[in-house]
Design an enzyme around this catalytic site. Sequence first.
Site, PDB file in Angstrom:
ATOM      1  N   CYS A  45       0.367   3.131   3.657  1.00  0.00           N
ATOM      2  CA  CYS A  45       0.824   2.593   4.948  1.00  0.00           C
ATOM      3  C   CYS A  45       1.862   1.485   4.837  1.00  0.00           C
ATOM      4  O   CYS A  45       2.317   0.964   5.839  1.00  0.00           O
ATOM      5  CB  CYS A  45      -0.376   2.094   5.755  1.00  0.00           C
ATOM      6  SG  CYS A  45      -1.131   0.591   5.073  1.00  0.00           S
ATOM      7  N   CYS A  54      -8.549  -5.723  -9.846  1.00  0.00           N
ATOM      8  CA  CYS A  54      -8.177  -4.661 -10.774  1.00  0.00           C
ATOM      9  C   CYS A  54      -7.734  -3.473  -9.913  1.00  0.00           C
ATOM     10  O   CYS A  54      -8.562  -2.784  -9.322  1.00  0.00           O
ATOM     11  CB  CYS A  54      -9.408  -4.326 -11.613  1.00  0.00           C
ATOM     12  SG  CYS A  54      -9.091  -3.290 -13.014  1.00  0.00           S
ATOM     13  N   CYS A  97      -5.175   0.803   6.486  1.00  0.00           N
ATOM     14  CA  CYS A  97      -5.431   2.251   6.470  1.00  0.00           C
ATOM     15  C   CYS A  97      -6.679   2.654   5.703  1.00  0.00           C
ATOM     16  O   CYS A  97      -6.983   3.834   5.604  1.00  0.00           O
ATOM     17  CB  CYS A  97      -4.224   2.986   5.903  1.00  0.00           C
ATOM     18  SG  CYS A  97      -3.987   2.743   4.124  1.00  0.00           S
ATOM     19  N   CYS A 128       0.849  -1.189   0.000  1.00  0.00           N
ATOM     20  CA  CYS A 128       0.000   0.000   0.000  1.00  0.00           C
ATOM     21  C   CYS A 128       0.887   1.242   0.000  1.00  0.00           C
ATOM     22  O   CYS A 128       1.823   1.349   0.796  1.00  0.00           O
ATOM     23  CB  CYS A 128      -0.899   0.000   1.239  1.00  0.00           C
ATOM     24  SG  CYS A 128      -1.914   1.476   1.396  1.00  0.00           S
ATOM     25  N   CYS A 143      -7.393  -1.215   1.575  1.00  0.00           N
ATOM     26  CA  CYS A 143      -6.324  -1.680   2.451  1.00  0.00           C
ATOM     27  C   CYS A 143      -6.899  -1.883   3.850  1.00  0.00           C
ATOM     28  O   CYS A 143      -7.554  -0.992   4.393  1.00  0.00           O
ATOM     29  CB  CYS A 143      -5.202  -0.641   2.481  1.00  0.00           C
ATOM     30  SG  CYS A 143      -3.877  -1.040   3.646  1.00  0.00           S
TER      31      CYS A 143
END
Length: 182
Positions: A93, A169, A149, A90, A146
């Site tokens: 984070c 995707c 976060c 991510c 995510c």
Amino acid sequence: MARFLCALRSLSFREVPGWAVRGRADRGGLGASAGPEDAGSLTKQKPILSKSELQKKLTPEQFHVTREKGTEPPFSGIYLNNKESGMYHCVCCDSPLFSSEKKYCSGTGWPSFSEAHGTSGSDESNTGILRRVDTSLGPARTEVICKQCEAHLGHVFPDGPGPNGQRFCINSVALKFKPSKR
């Protein structure tokens, strides 16, 4: 089924059974601390980054996609044709999200993955992602966020390769690639 979907759309996200997620991106951003109403949360706790801190950390496009649920233009992402071995994290984070081993070319214009890192069969409890119902464009889709976060990553569709038939995707700007150490 149609009645169920209509009823589901009328519920706020927090009311959907089994889909509770601590905090919201618009109420504290990264890792907003859990309150009493959030007991049993699926997300992990992490220090809070304010909107202004996120805007300093991310490019305008990264901020738009991850915090405002935007989408990068198709065929524009830096990871679309990446064939290196490694892990996609991510961008907000740094949580590990997708392995290059599960990346494939779907021809849709965005990096595609057949499953999230940590998936065991159909169990995603040890992954870094969560799924949410998204009706922002009308018909229900499944948003991928995510778990750490709550950054918007993209969507998952049921037209991917076997065995689970999923196509994650994902926007390149929501990811940070870390090559494998050799």
